[in-house]
Design an enzyme around this catalytic site. Structure first.
Site, mmCIF file in Angstrom:
data_model
loop_
_atom_site.group_PDB
_atom_site.id
_atom_site.type_symbol
_atom_site.label_atom_id
_atom_site.label_comp_id
_atom_site.label_asym_id
_atom_site.label_seq_id
_atom_site.Cartn_x
_atom_site.Cartn_y
_atom_site.Cartn_z
ATOM 1 C CB SER A 128 1.225 5.698 4.924
ATOM 2 O OG SER A 128 1.223 4.351 4.507
ATOM 3 C CE1 TYR A 183 0.663 5.981 -0.418
ATOM 4 C CE2 TYR A 183 0.601 3.674 0.195
ATOM 5 C CZ TYR A 183 0.795 4.990 0.535
ATOM 6 O OH TYR A 183 1.124 5.328 1.822
ATOM 7 C CB SER A 184 4.214 0.366 -4.507
ATOM 8 O OG SER A 184 4.937 -0.809 -4.161
ATOM 9 C CG ASN A 185 3.098 0.155 1.777
ATOM 10 O OD1 ASN A 185 3.141 1.229 2.365
ATOM 11 N ND2 ASN A 185 1.959 -0.483 1.577
ATOM 12 N N GLY A 211 -2.189 8.038 7.202
ATOM 13 C CA GLY A 211 -1.732 6.662 7.329
ATOM 14 C C GLY A 211 -2.814 5.741 7.848
#
Length: 392
Positions: free
Chosen positions: A105, A202-204, A346
């Protein structure tokens, strides 16, 4: 990126770029507790190199990571590399100095930087709905692109569900090229977590859309935009975005491992098609290059002052770690000795990275070669080592 820690109203804990859940994170990955910090010895200040070496030794011996790497950079730009453990648990090979790892990330900070460059060029408006740039694309179970702004994507306040929560077992898609549209459809089949701007999660999926926005506005593939606008611009010689089907790490690297259960064997997962992580987490880099990137970013070499100021405007990031605040692709964490370290971090199957840069330009990146941690219920000592080093 991190394990699920706790729940609060209208807030979800990040799961980062991997199915197990950060990051982020600084998201995915990935959990620090007050009691989990590496202790700082009393008495006279210690040499920072000794602090790093001791921290890496503990990550290998106590937390059972096969390898731990670190690069520190002082305020004058001088870098020092450190390593512990083995690069390959089968051969016992030596860990390459400043070896390549999957950066997970940390990719979000690169993607956000390009979006903010486009804002500075007048091509994107932070508070415009994403519908303006990606018309009719975001339509799902209670999700509507006409009500979600670009800022909300970059700051994880959109309420969009995280597609990596629904990918299933990593082995099933490890060698599969998953395009962004398929991943977006997977997310939009689920209900929004909250109304845009009313919570943090938190969202990809947010960064998947940010990557698509970059492609639509520039007319070029995201990898090309990241390379031209960031990687080549500041001379990151060991950083790249893997192409379709590019499963190998190109330069010397430690192998990355996935633990099998709480006490099972380690599976080598170094080779994978990271398209599923995309704009949220596909980048390959080294600890040294990550230090160079964050120093350049915070030093104003990549963004105009107005856009850098927007990037550093933060909201509480409940569920990451104590005191964490999320900006636009950037995490601010208070240091116990005062001040703030900026970075991201990440987690991706096989690798965990933690990054921190101070206002005076000192930087530390720590990478370990398993995710999640091989030792069950292990606090995030890689993250707490950043604080220990920066406060030494």
């Amino acid at each position: 990126m991190t394990e699920r820690l706790r729940r609060a109203p209208r807030v979800r804990v990040p799961s980062g770029t991997g199915r197990r859940g950060i990051a982020t994170v600084m998201a995915a990955a990935f959990a620090l507790t007050v009691s989990g910090a590496l202790p700082t010895p009393a008495g006279p200040a210690r040499d920072s190199g000794d602090v790093v070496r001791e921290g890496l030794r503990r990550l290998v011996q106590d937390d059972r990571f096969p390898a731990a790497l670190a690069t520190t950079t002082d305020r004058d730009g001088r870098a020092h590399t450190y390593a512990a453990g083995v690069a390959d648990v089968t051969t016992g090979a030596k860990v390459p100095a400043d070896g390549q790892v999957r950066a997970g990330s940390n990719t979000k900070a690169f993607t956000a930087t390009v979006v903010l460059q486009l804002v500075g060029e007048g091509k994107v408006a932070l508070d415009a709905p994403i519908e303006r740039y990606l018309p009719k694309l975001v339509r799902g179970a209670t999700a509507d692109g006409r009500r979600i702004t670009v800022r909300q994507l970059l700051q994880h306040t959109s309420g969009l569900p995280n597609y990596t929560d629904y990918l299933g077992d990593f082995a099933a898609y490890r060698h599969t090229h998953l395009p962004p549209r398929a991943l977006l459809d997977l997310a939009l089949a689920h209900r929004a977590l909250f109304a845009p701007g009313t919570g943090w999660s938190y969202s990809n999926t947010n960064y998947l859309l940010a990557g698509l926005l970059v492609e639509r506005v520039t007319g070029r593939p995201l990898a090309e935009a990241l390379t031209h606008r960031v990687i080549d611009r500041i001379g990151l010689r060991h950083t790249y975005v893997p192409g379709p089907g590019d499963e190998h790490l190109r330069e010397p690297h430690p192998e990355g491992y996935l633990p099998s259960g709480t006490a099972g064997p380690l599976t080598d997962v170094t080779e994978e098609d990271p398209a599923w992580a995309g704009a949220a987490g596909a980048l390959v880099s080294t600890p040294g290059d990550l230090n160079r990137f964050f120093r350049a970013l915070l030093g104003g070499a990549l963004l105009r002052p107005a856009q850098l100021a927007e990037m550093r405007r933060t909201v509480p990031a409940a569920g990451l770690w104590p005191g964490a605040r999320y900006g636009l692709g950037l995490i601010g964490t208070p240091l116990r000795c005062g001040g703030v370290m900026w970075g991201h971090g990440g987690d991706i199957p096989g690798y965990r990275t933690r990054t921190g840069v101070t206002a005076d330009g000192r930087a530390v990146t720590v990478a370990v070669t398993a995710d999640p941690a091989p030792a069950p219920k292990t606090p995030d000592h890689a993250l707490s080592l950043l604080d220990t080093v920066l406060c030494a």
